[in-house]
Design an enzyme around this catalytic site. Sequence first.
Site, PDB file in Angstrom:
ATOM      1  N   HIS A 108     -10.129  20.054 -16.056  1.00  0.00           N
ATOM      2  CA  HIS A 108     -10.409  21.043 -15.167  1.00  0.00           C
ATOM      3  C   HIS A 108     -11.206  22.253 -15.949  1.00  0.00           C
ATOM      4  O   HIS A 108     -11.231  22.164 -16.865  1.00  0.00           O
ATOM      5  CB  HIS A 108      -9.184  21.651 -14.435  1.00  0.00           C
ATOM      6  N   CYS A 127      -2.304  19.447 -19.069  1.00  0.00           N
ATOM      7  CA  CYS A 127      -3.959  19.128 -18.616  1.00  0.00           C
ATOM      8  C   CYS A 127      -4.851  20.140 -19.746  1.00  0.00           C
ATOM      9  O   CYS A 127      -4.591  20.661 -20.494  1.00  0.00           O
ATOM     10  CB  CYS A 127      -3.686  19.815 -17.280  1.00  0.00           C
TER      11      CYS A 127
END
Length: 205
Positions: A108, A127
């Site tokens: 992301h 992440c």
Amino acid sequence: GRPDRATPMITTRLTSVQFNPPWGVPQRNAAQDLLPRLRRDPQAVAQRGFRIFQRVGGETVEVDPMSVDWHAIRPDRFPYFIRQDAGDANALGRLKFIMPNRDDIFLHDTPDRHLFRMADRAFSSGCIRLERPMDLLLLLLSGNGGWDQARANRVLDSRQTIVIALRRTLPIRLHYDTVMVRGNEVRIRQDIYGLDAAYARAMAA
């Protein structure tokens, strides 16, 4: 991921991209990371686009964060779930790259660009923040007819949340190395997950 929330080693494929993603905050992050912030200043948390929800009588009800005694809430019995609206302050930035895996790990964008200036990059909950998300986006969109940078920018500027499936998926392999060879140099990195010691013990056995 930081040592207590390590990024797993996985092999998968990147299958879709979400523009202007909201963030469904995992319960662990809500209880361990956001609860201390809510105790200090719930209004500041709300101003960053975080919204509090609770299940009441089988229905999802939004809760005013100013109405909750956050000091009475226990982290091990956190009764709410939290969602951060899409926007400039969103923890995922303006792009989320989705790759199916059992740990719900994804790539992301990020509003915290300053972190890329630091040598230690282990800050996430597993992440992976991307320093150049637009470069990856344009690479992926090159296989989707009708998409170019101008169209991508229009969607981002619209602030609408949309997901597009990639016609040409991208193989992704998350691999952990502490020793790398660059040209004639051997570079040794800190073993933040302690895996080298585990490998050494396995080989010794």
